[in-house]
Design an enzyme around this catalytic site. Structure first.
Site, PDB file in Angstrom:
ATOM      1  N   ASP A  94      -4.180   8.110   5.694  1.00 49.89           N
ATOM      2  CA  ASP A  94      -2.753   8.203   5.377  1.00 49.89           C
ATOM      3  C   ASP A  94      -2.302   7.106   4.415  1.00 49.89           C
ATOM      4  O   ASP A  94      -1.104   6.990   4.144  1.00 49.89           O
ATOM      5  CB  ASP A  94      -1.920   8.147   6.662  1.00 49.89           C
ATOM      6  CG  ASP A  94      -2.202   6.913   7.506  1.00 49.89           C
ATOM      7  OD1 ASP A  94      -3.241   6.256   7.285  1.00 49.89           O
ATOM      8  OD2 ASP A  94      -1.374   6.590   8.389  1.00 49.89           O
ATOM      9  N   ASP A 127       1.171  -8.039   5.174  1.00 50.32           N
ATOM     10  CA  ASP A 127       0.084  -7.301   5.802  1.00 50.32           C
ATOM     11  C   ASP A 127      -1.169  -7.353   4.930  1.00 50.32           C
ATOM     12  O   ASP A 127      -1.129  -7.031   3.738  1.00 50.32           O
ATOM     13  CB  ASP A 127       0.528  -5.842   5.996  1.00 50.32           C
ATOM     14  CG  ASP A 127      -0.455  -5.037   6.808  1.00 50.32           C
ATOM     15  OD1 ASP A 127      -0.617  -5.347   7.997  1.00 50.32           O
ATOM     16  OD2 ASP A 127      -1.057  -4.107   6.244  1.00 50.32           O
ATOM     17  N   GLN A 174       0.872  -1.165   0.000  1.00 52.87           N
ATOM     18  CA  GLN A 174       0.000   0.000   0.000  1.00 52.87           C
ATOM     19  C   GLN A 174       0.912   1.218   0.000  1.00 52.87           C
ATOM     20  O   GLN A 174       2.128   1.076   0.096  1.00 52.87           O
ATOM     21  CB  GLN A 174      -0.886  -0.013   1.245  1.00 52.87           C
ATOM     22  CG  GLN A 174      -0.077  -0.038   2.532  1.00 52.87           C
ATOM     23  CD  GLN A 174      -0.826  -0.656   3.696  1.00 52.87           C
ATOM     24  OE1 GLN A 174      -1.674  -1.515   3.524  1.00 52.87           O
ATOM     25  NE2 GLN A 174      -0.511  -0.200   4.904  1.00 52.87           N
ATOM     26  N   GLU A 222      -0.857 -12.380   7.110  1.00 52.48           N
ATOM     27  CA  GLU A 222      -1.545 -11.704   8.217  1.00 52.48           C
ATOM     28  C   GLU A 222      -2.955 -11.379   7.735  1.00 52.48           C
ATOM     29  O   GLU A 222      -3.241 -10.269   7.297  1.00 52.48           O
ATOM     30  CB  GLU A 222      -0.776 -10.435   8.619  1.00 52.48           C
ATOM     31  CG  GLU A 222      -1.334  -9.729   9.845  1.00 52.48           C
ATOM     32  CD  GLU A 222      -2.300  -8.593   9.517  1.00 52.48           C
ATOM     33  OE1 GLU A 222      -2.960  -8.102  10.441  1.00 52.48           O
ATOM     34  OE2 GLU A 222      -2.382  -8.196   8.341  1.00 52.48           O
TER      35      GLU A 222
END
Length: 713
Positions: A400, A435, A365, A464
């Protein structure tokens, strides 16, 4: 008549089967030419499972081969894992069959392993095999009519009843003579078999019974049976990863907090790779194998999050490391406050000297400041107003972070993600904690992991993904070597029995759970309200129930205060630096580090705890007392002795529990009612137990027994 070696397995001799066809045709009043000759019968009907044909069964059916993965994906194991190979096999009538598994190692060595029938009426045959080599294994199951076992069984029954004794003796003589004529049998065997065949020619009942039950003769034919009607499955593949994919203890920390200092003006000077290196000996001393780092890349300043996930960052707030990308670079760059690429490589080398591997967070990301946003805007989702969509988990928004869109330019984005992974592999990283992989296409992960492992099979990916069961399992099936799991939220006896039984048996052919007790994102209510006792209980279960487990730094300091209304720590380290006094806390007796150290020592000393598939739940009369064992048979321990560990845990951190524990001791070869000694590996206490035992577990003193079953003299 024995088929020729080059005949299809299980096929009838042509003359015999042709005569049979004519006889059937005559009885049915049908012209024989209307029936198919053996050459026209599909090979599957003759018992060759891997040949094309209309029939799906073999002469001796072989069903449900295992290990296997739903959807046809490749099952997995790890070097040193004891894998149960099994298949359902049977035939009509009462004749005895035998089953082998033919195993070919990655280096090409072929071995044959005899399976045993389970005593549960399911016609399942199985055998455990320890895989000792990394790479692709091939296996196929083979079934056959076991002529000696069939004769011996019938002879034992008939001779005892005085029925057909001369016939059974003659059949036995013929069978032993056939075996003695096999040129590739060892000469001593051939000599003995020939002599036994002659002795049966007299038709004596005592001799026939003696040979039918002779243990030596039984073993000869078990090792090398006389077979007919052979069947085989297609050849299957099984991938064995390196041992670290299946066994390990993980420790997570933020390198920026290790060595961080608050300056006189109140600002914080970030820790670096050099200061974080000082923490490595302590992590290794606690017995951990992997040190896992959250993202180490530059952090964006646009919409940077402040303390406790606030939308406005104050001066000096470091921001979330998951908001990756800034003017200094993106996923292949290092945050300048942490150091240089040379510093990172030195950190990796220092970890290796301590016996640790470095795992790096792979979070695909970008912050709004990432170079990708400027150079490849097509890799993101543009909204109707022209802005780029933020990451969301409705109703939450992550202002963010921009999520990647894998559909606009799949070739470009796939190539870039592969480049990023290969970059860090070149820096010495062989383990990636991925992630949120469930927010990216499953097909992408199948491709990426295959591409990386084709070049370097030692690279390990941990998923994850706390999401729906089907998605978690699919990620494991397509290639992830490890997976986060629901262990974090399974707290009661019933929940833990169901969960641990499922991951140890139902999904163990492809999904390896990493039993993390907490993460930087997850502080469960059990830990929040269970106090220090809860931390002890969860660590003991995680370290013993599965071969891979992990903790996030601060667990040993019992950091259990949550941000109100959430399941994460207040003053979360994702958004600020943490200052911890590891040495002082242990000196004051306020650290769980001694227990973590002891748990990892126990894991290292007991090979039974380094396996996944050997979890067995037992019983207690109390709904808060969990009981399970991990047993590894002597052939697999490397010591020549079996290894058995029993865990009895009071999962209620607020009470004292007294109950009776009921064990199936046959799991480790002790008959019901027999006495044996157990040693508590946490306290050193020794007790004499049987299959029914009184237990008292005081949550405020010793809430868990980890018991070694002592060898009996």
């Amino acid at each position: 008549m024995k088929p020729a070696d080059d005949a299809p397995s299980g096929a009838l001799p042509v003359a015999t089967s042709a005569r049979y066809i004519r006889e059937v045709a005559a009885r049915a009043g049908t012209r024989s030419s209307a029936l198919r000759s053996p050459a026209q019968i599909p090979a599957r009907a003759l018992g060759v499972a891997d040949s094309p044909g209309a029939l799906r069964t073999t002469r001796i059916p072989l069903l449900d081969p295992s290990p296997s993965v739903p959807g046809g994906f490749r099952p997995k194991a790890f070097v040193g894992e004891v894998v149960p190979f099994s298949v359902v096999a049977f035939r009509e009538g009462h004749d005895v069959i035998g089953v082998h598994v033919r195993l070919t190692s990655p280096s090409g060595e072929e071995t044959l392993h005899r399976l045993s029938p389970r005593d549960d009426g399911t016609d399942t045959w199985s055998t455990p095999i320890a895989l000792d080599e990394q790479g692709e294994w091939l296996f196929r199951f083979e079934a056959f009519s076991d002529d000696f076992a069939t004769w011996a069984h019938a002879a034992e029954l008939k001779v005892a009843a005085g029925v057909d004794v001369p016939v059974m003796a003659a059949l036995g003589a013929d069978l032993l003579a056939r075996a003695a004529a096999e040129k590739d049998r060892p000469a001593p065997q051939r000599k003995r078999l020939g002599a036994d065949a002659v002795s049966l020619q007299d038709g004596d009942a005592a001799t026939t019974m003696a040979l039918a039950t002779d243990a030596g003769l039984v073993q000869i034919f078990r090792d090398r049976p006389v077979t007919t009607l052979r069947s085989a499955t297609p050849t299957h593949t099984l991938h064995a990863d390196r041992r670290a994919a299946g066994v390990g203890a993980w420790y997570e920390f933020f390198p920026r907090s290790e060595g961080a200092r608050r300056l006189k003006d109140g600002t914080v000077k970030s820790g670096t790779f050099r200061t974080a290196t000082r923490r490595l000996p302590d992590v290794a001393a606690m017995g951990f194998d992997v040190v896992y780092l959250v993202p180490i890349h530059p952090i964006g300043s646009t919409n940077r999050k402040g303390r406790n996930n606030t939308l406005t960052a104050e001066a000096g707030d470091p921001g979330s490391p998951y908001a990756i990308g800034a003017a200094e670079g993106g996923h292949d760059a290092i945050h300048p406050e942490l150091g240089t690429p040379q510093d990172f490589r030195a950190f990796v080398r220092a970890a290796r000297r301590e016996g640790l591997e470095v795992a790096l967070d792979l979070a695909l990301q970008a912050s709004p400041d990432h170079p990708w946003v400027r150079e490849h805007p097509e890799w993101f989702t543009t909204l109707p107003d022209g802005t780029i969509a933020y990451a969301e988990n409705p109703p939450k928004k992550y202002q963010d972070i921009y999520p990647l869109n894998f559909d606009n330019d799949p070739d470009g984005i796939y190539a870039e993600m592969l480049r990023v992974v290969q970059h860090w592999v070149a820096q010495g990283v062989k383990i990636f904690r991925v992630d949120n992989p469930h927010t990216k296409p499953l097909q992408f992960w199948e491709w990426l992991i295959a591409e990386v492992n084709a070049v370097d099979p030692d690279v390990i990916f941990l998923a994850e993904a706390f999401t729906r069961p089907a998605v978690m399992r699919a990620l494991a099936a397509v290639g992830f070597q490890q997976s986060y799991s629901y262990f974090t939220w399974r707290n009661t006896k019933a929940e833990l029995e169901e969960f641990l039984g499922s991951v140890s048996h139902e999904t163990s052919d492809y999904m390896r759970p990493n039993l993390f007790v907490n993460t930087h994102d997850i502080l469960t209510e059990y830990l929040q309200f269970g106090g220090r006792v809860a931390y002890r209980i969860r660590a003991c279960i995680a370290a013993t129930a599965g071969p891979v487990w992990g903790v996030y730094a601060g667990y040993e300091l019992f950091e259990n205060v949550a941000r109100p209304g959430s399941e994460e720590n207040i003053d979360n380290e994702k958004y600020e630096y943490k200052f911890r006094d590891w040495v002082g806390a242990e000196a004051r007796g306020e650290s769980l580090a001694p227990l973590l150290r002891r748990l990892n020592e126990i894991r290292g000393a007991h090979p039974a705890l380094q396996q996944l598939r050997n979890f067995r739940a037992h019983w207690s009369d109390d709904d808060a007392v969990l009981v399970y064992s991990k047993h590894l048979a002597a052939p697999f321990t490397g010591t020549g002795r079996g290894d058995t560990v029993i865990v009895v845990a009071n999962v209620d951190p607020h009470s004292v529990r007294e109950t009776t524990v009921h064990l199936d001791t046959t799991q480790w070869g002790i008959l019901p009612g027999e006495a044996f000694e157990v040693e508590d590996l946490l306290t050193g206490a020794v007790w004499t137990w049987t299959d029914h035992n009184y237990v008292r577990l005081d949550a405020f003193a010793e809430p868990v027994h980890i018991l070694k079953v002592r060898e009996r003299s």
